[in-house]
Structure formats: structure tokens, C-alpha cells
Design an enzyme around this catalytic site. Structure first.
Site, PDB file in Angstrom:
ATOM      1  N   ARG A 324      -1.457   2.785   0.615  1.00 58.65           N
ATOM      2  CA  ARG A 324      -0.737   1.761   1.527  1.00 58.65           C
ATOM      3  C   ARG A 324      -0.339   2.559   2.783  1.00 58.65           C
ATOM      4  NH1 ARG A 324       2.092  -3.327   0.907  1.00 58.65           N
ATOM      5  NH2 ARG A 324       1.372  -3.279  -1.350  1.00 58.65           N
ATOM      6  N   GLU A 728      10.383  -5.701   1.672  1.00 56.36           N
ATOM      7  CA  GLU A 728      10.066  -4.554   2.427  1.00 56.36           C
ATOM      8  C   GLU A 728       9.929  -4.486   3.751  1.00 56.36           C
ATOM      9  OE1 GLU A 728       7.922  -1.978  -0.842  1.00 56.36           O
ATOM     10  OE2 GLU A 728       7.032  -3.961  -0.639  1.00 56.36           O
TER      11      GLU A 728
END
Length: 778
Positions: A324, A728
């Protein structure tokens, strides 16, 4: 015939409305029940663990006699007492439940044994009486050492587009550099805790403060050597988690379950803060090294980027986390020729784990550092360099380096809006004038964007289930696979059901997440909680609504067009029923009032062999402007103003979304400024509490803190009511604070030198960056 005003009134608490978090009053009054607050069965034992005192070494002797003979002790277990599996690695092996005699300790704070006693204090005191000896081995404690020794927990991964290494020498300008990106402790208010209660026929009921009940169920069952159906995990709420309870909660539930099985008594295990910090994983620290080529306007032409994540002693979730980081090393910028290498470095420290953003923040910090360096080299406003590099459909600059097309172009207009609403240009001019006339105090300003991909990058985790019961009095019980950690997930999913069934939210109760109600759930992570669980709940609610509609058609001999659901009512032709009366009627006609729902995220895929695909369903976007004041003689600074514009699509609950943006920003600011993890030369964590580990306090909140949800921006994808994830992405908005500090320091060299400012930008690091520029060093 027209509708009355009451029929047009939407249900209280339906999707899109501002309502309070379902547990808000209980949170502030202290009535909210966490694991340690639960009324445990009579005779419950308390467990504690013994931790290693070396970073790397072989356990040569382990004397636990004093532990067993300590007051109140009922049982002591070691690795040899585990009836099932020993390795509880969530994806790949490498995480032993406990380290035994003759085994190798891999970090300072690894679990060696566990003790159960009649009180918490007795268990904790007894655990300190063990006599352990080690044959010490050399310890690798830094990313650089791990890279040099080629110690990795997983193989490297590479993403490429074009030929960056051939393109770099052809670029008009070229820079190289590196950046150390610090880790972060989750610092949840409720620490790791589990309560295990043995049941008949070998069953085990596990109350766990976990983001991942299904994984906890699986590992407890495997550690006990039983089938999954014999273990039930129950999670009503967590006092914060932030990723630290996605995998790290499992160990404590497993240990408590073994002790409960052996003693036949309930066992509670709760770690003290210092031991919690020593024994559990943190955000990965990273090392970034880059070689970038660009034109006169600062537009990137080629980039060779290395990202090395400090993973600690085991894989845990590091493969996906470094992936990621690589996915987000473009942030909002088109990279035409690029090569990105991602290394998973092993060190003899606690295995790092999930943390809000899951690697994405580290990748974004790396590219934002590069953008700032380019701006200083060209003598340009960093905002202009950012805008030159933004993804755009013009010129086909809208495909990521891993091949995903950006189908909704939000950031150019969002940034333009924020640039105006924050008065960026006038403030930039004023700050330059201020800095020119002040030798000591310097102001800094930065506007940084966020483009964050939403979905689990592990494809099979993108699924969710839900269960809805409608009772004959019209009240509704809702259950789904998502867990509540303070983020408002239970509230939002209840709002979805309220919207679909057109009932006030006070009639809906969201019950604890339990593996015996909704099985095989995914962790509540990756900002996907509302997306997938909301859709699963919507599917279940639609089943019930469809049944009620079909029943009305048959029972009253009317068409579907004659049936309307409105606030707490169902109208059938010219007859109007309260929702409660109608479901009671349906029950008496033997209509099922219970339904399950299921959802799996469409369109996503990723081929690791070619490093291409569509790993994300969509992107969440935002931008922040931060202004700071820096004392260049001490390195101290304060954040004076923050302006945020963030895209949440069509918000399910604007109040909760704004709260998530504010909280995420402050947590990100702490990561990048004050939260410094420190280990001594022996590998022992030195920052084990709030006295030494400094999270932001209320006094650190910017006195001017403006947050706006981008208006009129429904998600282009068919998400739950066209909303976008908000868990997030806001954390990365805080990169603007770090960039603003760098901007203030750069003013000491007339903005022509990019300061070396690793994160966290503590006052000590800021001071060193100031001194380096004063002395003409880069």
C-alpha cells in the site's frame, strides 16, 4: 392525492442526517462497557505474561518455580502447554504464541510464559519472579542494518511504468535524496484485553477488544485444537484501536483461552500500558531513497524510488502494508516513467502491524518530500509544483503507475476551492514578508493533497455480512461484521437501515459483533467498514422490505405502486398502518421478518506478477492548508491555522465525518511532529508511556481549525448511498503540517534549499535542520 407533511418527513436518524454517535453519552458518562468493565463470572482468574529482556538470543534456561509458588497463582503455562498450533501468524508464519526453552527470542518484550492468579496484582507480581537466562545473539535494530544484511521478512516487490532509469539522465533537472519516516504507537485508550469463559462441550466464549473477531475465533480454535464452531468471539466496542487490534489482539485472547480451558474458570488478560507498548506492533517506520528527474516547471519526468519498511521480527501484515505504501507513493501525482521498489526489512524489534492508513501515509510522505525538494530547486511555490503534477484527464495523465484509471477527477477543483477559501496566495505573500523581517521567528505555509485508495488490497477481504431481525412490536435488531472502535460505524449502518425501512433510528438496536451471528467476517480496517457492512445491511433490509411489499400485494390485492413506506408507517392503497402494526400483521400471516445480507466489492483485482490492476474500488480525496510558526533558535513551533476541504461523497452522517476528519488530522499531526519511538542500544523500547511518548494534547489543536466537506460530490461508484470512506484518508492531511514546518525552515535559505527534516519533526530535528541551513549545509 397529495402527501401530508408528516408523510414527507424523513425518519429521525436516516442516512445523511446529523445525529450523535450511538454511544456518545455513554462514552462521556463512563457508562460504556469495555472488556475490563464487564461483570465477569464468579471465580474469574486474572492472567499476565512474562516478557523477554533481550532483543535477540536463545533461551538457555527458564526457571518458573518462584512464579508457580507465588501467592494467588493457580496456573502457569509455557509453549509446551499449548494444545494446538504455536504459530499464530495472521497471513504468513513467524509469530509464535510464546517462545520456549531452546527457542530464539526475536525482540525485547516477546512473550515467554503466562500466569493465572486470583487477582490482577498477584498475576502481574508473579510474572516478574521468573529467572530466565539467554545466550545472546547479534541484534539487527535498524532498517539500514537489515538492508545491508539482506534480512527480509518477505520478498521485495516492484512496480514499473516505462523505463525510469533510461529517462532520468534525459531530464532537464535531477535530484537525489533520502528520508527517514518514523513509526507510531497506536496509543488506544483501552489497552489489549480479553475475557475467556469456558462453556459446555469444550466451547469457549471470548470477549475480545479486537477489530477482527473472525480471525480471533480461528486462532483461538487452532490454539485449543478444536473446530471453529466451538469458539464464539464477541466484541461490543473498543476504546480505540487504529489498526493495533487487527492482528495484535489475537495473542492475548489465545493465551487467556488456554488458561481458561486448563483451569475450567473464566480468565481475563489485560496488559499494563508499558507492557502493551513493548509487546505489540506499531506503524512501520520507513526509509525512502529517490532519484527524480523533472522539467523547468517542476513536472516530474522520471522517478526511481526505493521504499524500505521496517517490519520487525515477523511478516504479520507487512507484505500488504509495504504494497500500500507503493500504491500511494504517487499520492495525487502522475508519474510518467517510474520504478518503485518495496523492501520488507527484518529487524529484531516488535513486529510492526496495521495502523490507520496501512502504509499509505508513508508512501505519501515520500512523494511530498520529493515535491518540496523539486520546488526548492526551481525556486517555485510548492503548491504550483503540486498542481503541475496532479493527475488529470488532459493528455491522458490519469492512470496510476499500477494501471488503474482515475475515473472521477476531484482534486483539481477541490484544491482550487481550498486555495480560495483559505486565502492561500495572500497568506503566502504575507508570510514571505514576515520572514524577510524576522531573524528568529519564521512562518511556514503548505497546501498538500490526499488521494487514498479504498478497498482491502487482499481481494478476498472485500466482503461483509449482516443480519436483521424485525420483532412484532416493530423494533429492529441489527448485527453485522464490522466492529465499533469509536468511529461511529454502528451509527452509520443503523442509519442505512433506518433509511431503507423508513423507521426512526431509535427503533433500531445494533448489537455486539459476534461470530455466531455473522460468520467469516473481514477485519474492520482499510476504511471499508461503512462501505461493505452498510451494503450488507442494506441488502438484508431490502429483503425484508421486499417481503413486506409482496405480502401487502397479495393480502390486500393491490399493485406494488400502491404501497409506500414513510416515516414509521406503511401505506397500502387508502389504508395506513404503523410499521409495528404492519409487521405484526405480517407475522400472523407467517412472513419471515429476519434476513441476512451479503456484499462483495466489485471491479477490484491486482496481478502481483505484472504489478498491474485495479486494487481500489475508488479514491477518497482531500486537501489541507497548514500554517506554522517556528522558533529557529530552539526548534519549537506551533500550528496556528488549518483549513481542510475533504471529499466524503454523499455523507452518511456529516457530524461523524467531520469528527473523523478532525481526529484523523490530529493523529497524523502527532505522527509527523511529536510521537517519537526510541529504542536503546540493547533493543529495549524506551518510550513506554505518555511521560516519554508524546501524543498531541488539546493545547496542540490549532486555534483556527476550519473543516469543510466538499459539497455536491457524490461517489461515482455505487457505494452505500454514494458516500465515500472517511476513516483513514484524513490522517494524511496532516502532511501539510510537516511540509509547512519544512517551508518555514527553508525560508532561512531564501527557499532555495530543501531542509533535511526526517519525521517526526521534533523540535530537536527542526533545530538541527535550521542550523544546517544557517551553516550552508544541505
Amino acid at each position: 392525492m397529495g402527501k401530508s407533511a408528516s408523510e414527507n418527513t424523513p425518519p429521525v436518524g436516516a442516512a445523511g442526517q446529523v445525529i450523535a454517535h450511538e454511544s456518545a453519552a455513554k462514552h462521556v458518562s463512563g457508562e460504556a462497557v469495555y472488556i475490563d468493565d464487564m461483570m465477569a463470572p464468579q471465580g474469574t482468574l486474572h492472567a499476565y505474561v512474562g516478557l523477554s529482556s533481550v532483543a535477540h538470543g536463545v533461551v538457555s534456561s527458564m526457571s518458573l518455580a518462584a512464579v508457580r509458588n507465588a501467592p494467588g497463582v493457580v496456573d502457569v503455562i509455557t509453549r509446551d502447554d499449548v494444545p494446538g498450533i504455536i504459530d499464530i501468524g495472521p497471513v504468513f508464519p513467524g509469530d509464535p504464541l510464546m517462545v520456549g526453552l531452546g527457542d530464539t527470542v526475536e525482540f525485547h518484550g516477546q512473550v515467554l510464559f503466562a500466569v493465572a492468579a486470583t487477582s490482577y496484582a498477584e498475576a502481574r507480581r508473579a510474572a516478574r519472579l521468573a529467572k530466565i537466562e539467554y545466550t545472546q545473539l547479534p541484534a539487527c535494530l535498524s532498517i539500514e542494518d537489515g538492508l545491508a544484511a539482506k534480512n527480509f521478512v518477505r520478498p521485495a516487490h516492484y512496480q514499473r511504468r516505462g523505463d525510469a532509469r533510461s529517462a532520468l539522465p534525459k531530464a532537464p533537472h535531477r535530484l537525489q535524496g533520502e528520508l527517514q519516516i518514523g513509526g507510531q504507537e497506536q496509543m488506544y485508550l483501552e489497552g489489549q484485553a480479553s475475557l475467556c469463559i469456558p462453556e459446555e462441550d469444550g466451547g469457549m466464549l471470548v470477549y475480545s477488544s479486537t477489530q477482527n473477531p473472525t480471525e480471533g475465533q480461528k486462532l483461538v480454535a487452532e490454539v485449543l485444537g478444536v473446530d471453529l464452531h466451538q469458539v464464539t468471539v464477541d466484541t461490543r466496542r473498543m476504546g480505540g484501536a487504529f489498526g493495533g487490534k487487527e492482528t495484535n489482539a489475537n495473542q492475548w485472547a489465545c493465551i487467556a483461552a488456554i488458561l481458561a480451558r486448563r483451569t475450567g474458570r473464566a480468565v481475563k488478560l489485560r496488559l499494563a500500558r508499558a507492557d502493551d507498548m513493548r509487546a505489540t506492533g506499531k506503524r512501520h517506520h520507513f526509509l525512502s531513497r529517490y532519484d527524480v528527474g523533472f522539467d523547468d516547471k517542476g513536472q516530474i519526468e522520471a522517478l526511481d524510488l526505493m521504499l524500505a519498511g521496517g517490519c520487525g521480527m515477523s511478516p504479520d501484515l507487512s507484505d500488504a502494508i509495504v504494497d500500500r505504501a507503493m500504491f500511494h507513493s504517487d499520492n495525487a501525482y502522475f508519474l510518467p516513467e517510474v520504478e518503485i521498489a518495496g523492501h520488507r526489512v527484518k529487524t529484531h524489534t516488535v513486529s510492526n502491524t496495521a495502523f490507520r492508513g496501512f502504509g499509505g501515509p508513508q508512501g505519501m510522505v515520500a512523494i511530498e518530500d520529493i515535491i518540496d525538494a523539486i520546488a526548492r530547486d526551481r525556486g517555485l511555490d510548492p503548491l504550483d509544483v503540486r498542481k503541475h503534477n496532479l493527475y488529470t484527464a488532459k493528455g491522458n495523465r490519469n492512470t496510476t503507475h499500477y494501471g488503474q484509471l482515475l475515473e472521477q477527477e476531484v482534486l483539481p477543483l477541490l484544491i482550487e476551492r481550498l486555495e480560495k477559501t483559505s486565502d492561500y496566495r495572500a497568506r503566502r505573500k504575507s508570510i514571505c514578508a514576515f520572514n524577510a523581517s524576522n531573524q528568529v521567528l519564521r512562518r511556514g505555509l503548505a497546501l498538500t493533497p490526499v488521494k487514498f485508495g479504498i478497498s482491502f488490497t487482499v481481494q478476498h477481504l472485500n466482503q461483509a455480512g449482516a443480519l436483521i431481525h424485525v420483532y412484532t412490536d416493530g423494533s429492529i435488531q441489527l448485527n453485522h461484521g464490522g466492529t465499533e472502535m469509536g468511529q461511529g460505524l454502528y451509527t452509520k449502518v443503523a442509519q442505512v437501515v433506518a433509511e431503507e425501512l423508513q423507521v426512526d433510528i431509535e427503533h433500531i438496536r445494533c448489537t455486539a459483533t459476534r461470530t455466531d451471528k455473522v460468520p467469516n467476517t473481514s477485519p474492520t480496517a482499510a476504511s471499508s467498514g461503512s462501505d461493505i457492512n452498510g451494503m450488507a445491511a442494506l441488502a438484508a433490509a431490502r429483503k425484508i422490505r421486499r417481503r413486506l411489499t409482496n405480502f401487502a400485494c397479495e393480502h390486500f390485492a393491490v399493485s406494488q405502486e400502491a404501497i409506500q413506506f414513510s416515516r414509521n408507517c406503511i401505506t397500502v392503497g387508502d389504508r395506513k398502518f404503523s410499521f409495528a402494526d404492519f409487521v405484526n400483521l405480517a407475522y400472523h400471516q407467517r412472513i419471515s421478518l429476519s434476513a441476512t445480507g451479503f456484499y462483495r466489492t466489485p471491479k477490484i483485482h491486482y496481478d502481483r506478477e505484472t504489478a498491474t490492476g485495479r486494487p481500489f474500488y475508488y479514491f477518497a480525496n482531500g486537501a489541507a492548508v497548514s500554517e506554522v510558526l517556528v522558533d529557529t533558535l530552539t526548534g519549537e513551533y506551533r500550528v496556528e491555522r488549518v483549513d481542510i476541504c475533504h471529499d466524503v461523497g454523499k455523507s452518511l452522517n456529516p457530524a461523524i465525518d467531520i469528527g473523523q476528519i478532525e481526529g484523523g488530522f490530529i493523529q497524523g499531526m502527532g505522527w509527523l511532529t511529536s510521537e517519537e519511538l526510541a529504542w536503546d542500544d540493547s533493543g529495549r523500547l524506551a518510550t513506554v508511556g505518555p511521560a516519554t511518548y508524546k501524543i498531541p494534547a488539546i493545547g496542540d489543536t490549532p486555534p483556527i481549525f476550519n473543516v469543510e466537506l466538499l459539497p455536491d460530490s457524490p461517489n461515482a461508484e455505487a457505494t452505500i448511498f454514494r458516500s465515500k470512506a472517511v476513516g483513514e484518508p484524513p490522517l494524511m492531511l496532516a502532511i501539510s503540517v510537516w511540509s509547512a514546518i519544512s517551508d518555514a525552515v527553508a525560508s532561512l535559505a531564501d527557499y532555495r534549499v530543501h531542509p533535511k527534516l526526517d519525521t517526526p519533526a521534533t523540535p530537536e530535528r527542526v533545530l538541527m535542520a535550521c542550523e544546517a541551513l544557517r551553516q550552508g549545509s544541505t
